[in-house]
Design an enzyme around this catalytic site. Structure first.
Site, PDB file in Angstrom:
ATOM      1  N   GLY A  10      -9.260  -9.796   7.414  1.00 55.98           N
ATOM      2  CA  GLY A  10     -10.045  -8.616   7.068  1.00 55.98           C
ATOM      3  C   GLY A  10     -11.099  -8.954   6.031  1.00 55.98           C
ATOM      4  O   GLY A  10     -11.372  -8.176   5.112  1.00 55.98           O
ATOM      5  N   ALA A  11     -11.719 -10.118   6.193  1.00 55.82           N
ATOM      6  CA  ALA A  11     -12.559 -10.674   5.127  1.00 55.82           C
ATOM      7  C   ALA A  11     -14.054 -10.442   5.320  1.00 55.82           C
ATOM      8  O   ALA A  11     -14.863 -10.992   4.581  1.00 55.82           O
ATOM      9  CB  ALA A  11     -12.287 -12.165   4.979  1.00 55.82           C
ATOM     10  N   TYR A  20       0.391   4.803   6.969  1.00 56.41           N
ATOM     11  CA  TYR A  20      -0.118   3.807   6.021  1.00 56.41           C
ATOM     12  C   TYR A  20       0.880   3.551   4.892  1.00 56.41           C
ATOM     13  O   TYR A  20       1.140   2.407   4.523  1.00 56.41           O
ATOM     14  CB  TYR A  20      -1.449   4.312   5.463  1.00 56.41           C
ATOM     15  CG  TYR A  20      -2.209   3.351   4.591  1.00 56.41           C
ATOM     16  CD1 TYR A  20      -2.936   2.293   5.146  1.00 56.41           C
ATOM     17  CD2 TYR A  20      -2.249   3.514   3.207  1.00 56.41           C
ATOM     18  CE1 TYR A  20      -3.666   1.422   4.352  1.00 56.41           C
ATOM     19  CE2 TYR A  20      -2.975   2.648   2.398  1.00 56.41           C
ATOM     20  CZ  TYR A  20      -3.683   1.614   2.981  1.00 56.41           C
ATOM     21  OH  TYR A  20      -4.400   0.755   2.184  1.00 56.41           O
ATOM     22  N   LYS A  62       2.684  -0.021   4.149  1.00 54.55           N
ATOM     23  CA  LYS A  62       2.505  -0.712   2.873  1.00 54.55           C
ATOM     24  C   LYS A  62       3.838  -0.901   2.145  1.00 54.55           C
ATOM     25  O   LYS A  62       4.045  -1.913   1.474  1.00 54.55           O
ATOM     26  CB  LYS A  62       1.513   0.055   1.994  1.00 54.55           C
ATOM     27  CG  LYS A  62       0.080   0.031   2.529  1.00 54.55           C
ATOM     28  CD  LYS A  62      -0.437  -1.388   2.744  1.00 54.55           C
ATOM     29  CE  LYS A  62      -1.947  -1.435   2.929  1.00 54.55           C
ATOM     30  NZ  LYS A  62      -2.425  -2.819   3.170  1.00 54.55           N
TER      31      LYS A  62
END
Length: 253
Positions: free
Chosen positions: A13-14, A154, A158
């Site tokens: 995800g860079a 989410y 997480k």
């Protein structure tokens, strides 16, 4: 972070936000960095910035939830940059909604990127780390792991990453590999801008309301998270493993 110039890092995800800042920070510390995201072209800007600064980087397209795609991506990184011994599992998406309106597709999409993706990436790189007798895995969790309205998927993902982190720390520690998680609070990114839009607020209104609750009196920047990643990825953090570091501008519940 003191690091061998031959060390290779993968940041998922860079292409933007926290991932981009992290990729640039690790490159500044001497790592060759694989800038991994869904769209290879979107990674090029980050790669160019790293190269202009004198670093080595590679743009890699991969869907972290796709098993074959992850295997191919990691093999490409190893061949082109060197055996990866630093992994930052940052890739993430949001599909926010209240429980009664959340679809199974929204649930699965978030779980697939955050949890399945982190599992597949970690499994793919662990052999390089254990062979080297040294490695760093850093998973991006969130303060939402503590619970957040409208984010059942989410928050669960997480929180799951925190359990995943602690388990990998136990399994991989004897091979010289540390595994930690960073849980950001409010960070100014495209993702938080999307949350503001979902709530019917301008980003400025949303940010200002949140900042009032943050003890240090400001919103976080991607570079704040990148700095924490750099520390945990370095030699000085070798006795820290299985931990969750909240980077949120104050204490968390």
């Amino acid at each position: 972070m003191s690091t061998d110039s031959a060390r290779t890092a993968i940041v998922t995800g860079a292409a933007r936000g926290i991932g981009a800042a992290t990729a640039k920070a690790l490159a500044a510390e001497g790592c060759a960095v694989a800038v991994l995201d869904l769209d290879e072209a979107a990674c090029k800007t980050v790669v160019e910035e790293i190269e202009v600064a004198g670093g080595r980087a590679l743009a890699v397209a991969a869907d972290v939830s796709d098993e074959d795609g992850v295997t191919a991506a990691v093999q490409r990184v190893a061949a082109d940059l060197g055996a990866p011994t630093v992994l930052v599992n940052n890739a993430g998406i949001i599909r926010d909604n209240m429980l009664f309106k959340m679809t199974a597709g929204d649930w699965d999409a978030v779980m697939n990127v955050h949890l399945r993706g982190s599992f597949l990436m970690s499994r793919a790189v662990q052999s390089y780390m254990t062979s080297a007798g040294w490695g760093r895995v850093i998973n991006l969790s969130s303060t939402s792991a503590l619970g957040n309205r409208g984010q059942a998927n989410y928050s669960a993902a997480k929180a799951g990453l925190q359990g995943f982190t602690k388990t990998l720390a136990i399994e991989l520690g004897r091979f010289g590999v540390t595994v930690n998680a960073i849980a950001p609070g409010f960070i100014e990114t495209e993702m938080t801008a999307a949350t503001a839009e979902r709530m019917g607020l301008s980003f400025e209104e949303f940010r200002d309301a949140v900042v009032k609750q943050i003890p240090v009196g400001r919103a976080g920047k991607p570079e704040d998270i990148a700095a924490a990643v750099s520390f945990l990825a370095g030699e000085r953090a070798g006795y820290i493993s299985g931990q969750v570091l909240y980077v949120a501008g104050g204490p968390t519940a």
